[in-house]
Design a protein around this motif. Structure first.
Motif, PDB file in Angstrom:
ATOM      1  N   ASP A  93     -53.798  12.858 -39.245  1.00 15.81           N
ATOM      2  CA  ASP A  93     -52.948  14.054 -39.340  1.00 15.81           C
ATOM      3  C   ASP A  93     -53.870  15.260 -39.416  1.00 15.81           C
ATOM      4  N   ARG A  94     -54.163  15.831 -38.268  1.00 13.87           N
ATOM      5  CA  ARG A  94     -55.167  16.892 -38.161  1.00 13.87           C
ATOM      6  C   ARG A  94     -54.866  18.075 -39.072  1.00 13.87           C
ATOM      7  N   ALA A  95     -53.619  18.514 -39.080  1.00 15.62           N
ATOM      8  CA  ALA A  95     -53.243  19.675 -39.883  1.00 15.62           C
ATOM      9  C   ALA A  95     -53.351  19.364 -41.371  1.00 15.62           C
ATOM     10  N   ALA A  96     -52.940  18.158 -41.774  1.00 14.40           N
ATOM     11  CA  ALA A  96     -52.996  17.785 -43.184  1.00 14.40           C
ATOM     12  C   ALA A  96     -54.445  17.687 -43.664  1.00 14.40           C
ATOM     13  N   VAL A  97     -55.319  17.175 -42.820  1.00 15.04           N
ATOM     14  CA  VAL A  97     -56.734  17.083 -43.189  1.00 15.04           C
ATOM     15  C   VAL A  97     -57.308  18.483 -43.392  1.00 15.04           C
ATOM     16  N   ARG A  98     -56.954  19.390 -42.503  1.00 16.69           N
ATOM     17  CA  ARG A  98     -57.479  20.756 -42.625  1.00 16.69           C
ATOM     18  C   ARG A  98     -56.993  21.420 -43.908  1.00 16.69           C
ATOM     19  N   ARG A  99     -55.716  21.215 -44.236  1.00 15.40           N
ATOM     20  CA  ARG A  99     -55.179  21.807 -45.477  1.00 15.40           C
ATOM     21  C   ARG A  99     -55.887  21.231 -46.705  1.00 15.40           C
ATOM     22  N   ALA A 100     -56.094  19.922 -46.699  1.00 15.41           N
ATOM     23  CA  ALA A 100     -56.744  19.274 -47.849  1.00 15.41           C
ATOM     24  C   ALA A 100     -58.173  19.758 -48.026  1.00 15.41           C
ATOM     25  N   VAL A 101     -58.894  19.908 -46.917  1.00 19.60           N
ATOM     26  CA  VAL A 101     -60.278  20.380 -46.996  1.00 19.60           C
ATOM     27  C   VAL A 101     -60.319  21.828 -47.484  1.00 19.60           C
ATOM     28  N   GLU A 102     -59.399  22.648 -47.008  1.00 21.06           N
ATOM     29  CA  GLU A 102     -59.346  24.042 -47.455  1.00 21.06           C
ATOM     30  C   GLU A 102     -59.109  24.126 -48.958  1.00 21.06           C
TER      31      GLU A 102
END
Length: 307
Positions: free
Chosen positions: A57-66
């Motif tokens: 889940d590309r978007a979810a990974v980006r949110r978690a990393v942020e």
């Protein structure tokens, strides 16, 4: 032990993917012992027990990393069982999932100071080289190994933006590893005092290591000058499968009958994997090699649910 630190000198925030897995359990403990704040890749990164984020889940990974804003990353999440039945899932998780993570890290306002990706010595395949160092040409012999090598190649596309270290651990084990892996299966048979054990390829030898050694090496690599480097994690000595059986017979105090079950025999099985650890020593200093017998004794004395 050196610790990857923030600019103000305090211990760093380390994001660990796969923190709830077998290896992740020990890596998390080693990082905390070294003074790090450890976060999991989850919808609530400060809570290691929180539901996980799907790496696909590309978007979810980006949110978690942020949200995590890590100073360093240890990427363990992967399908790590060679005989996993779904090749497509293996490639997607091990390659695309890793790419989604690297992409998310690369767009952060401040990139982490260390990103460690767990690959595998399986990428060497059936090599004629007696002692495998990092210069040996990869020759993967199964889908798992190909997926890990593909992950390595993909990661090179991000090395101009991220300080990536590629770790190639050889076979390792310990308390809590699932019994579909070879050494936990053998140990569990002796714990039950089984009369017979059915195995597949018995004419194989591996450079077996203790998961605690691997966790320590990962932690120390984060503090080393290893960006852009590939490093083997190994002891430099291989032990044959029948030698393992012999050690366990000695530890448990009885003989077991070994039978070869054709259903367990893998095609293209790698016959021998022995690693050269000189590069690892040059990066992190003296290695705390744990003898295989010590690891087997630890596993035999401790029966815990598999992670």
């Amino acid at each position: 032990m050196n610790v990857t630190r923030r600019s103000d000198g305090t211990p760093g925030r380390v994001l660990v993917t796969g923190h709830r897995g077998f290896t992740g359990h020990y890596v998390t403990a080693a990082l905390r012992a070294a003074g790090h704040e450890v976060l999991g890749l989850s919808t609530q990164p400060a809570d290691l027990a929180a539901p996980g984020v799907d790496l696909l889940d590309r978007a979810a990974v980006r949110r978690a990393v942020e949200e995590a804003r890590p100073d360093a990353v240890v990427h363990l999440a992967a399908i790590a069982f060679v005989a996993h039945g779904d090749a497509e899932e293996m490639y997607r998780t091990n390659v695309v999932g890793t790419r989604n993570l690297l992409e998310a890290l690369a767009v952060q306002a401040q990139a982490p100071r260390a990103v460690l990706l767990a690959s595998s010595a399986n990428v060497y395949g059936n090599s004629d080289v007696e002692l495998l160092d990092e210069s040996v040409v990869a020759s993967p012999a199964n889908d798992y190994a190909v997926s890990k090598l593909a992950m390595e190649y993909m990661a090179t596309l991000w090395m101009d933006r991220l300080p990536i270290t590629l770790a190639r651990p050889f076979n390792y084990t310990g308390v809590g590893q699932a019994e579909n892996f070879l050494l936990p299966k053998i140990v569990s048979h002796f714990q039950r005092r089984a009369d017979v054990i059915e195995l597949g390829n018995i004419d194989v030898a591996r450079d077996f290591q203790d998961v605690r050694f691997v966790a320590d090496a990962y932690t120390r690599l984060l503090a080393s000058d290893a960006a852009g480097i590939t490093a083997n994690l190994c002891s430099g000595t291989s032990v044959s499968l029948m030698e393992v059986i012999g050690m366990m017979q000695d530890i448990a105090g009885y003989q077991i009958e070994v039978r070869v079950n054709p259903a367990f025999v893998r095609g293209n099985e790698v016959a021998r994997l022995t690693g050269d650890n000189r590069r690892l020593r040059s990066l992190i200093g003296p290695l705390d090699i744990i003898p295989l017998r010590t690891t087997l004794e630890w596993m035999y004395a401790n029966s815990t649910p598999a992670r």
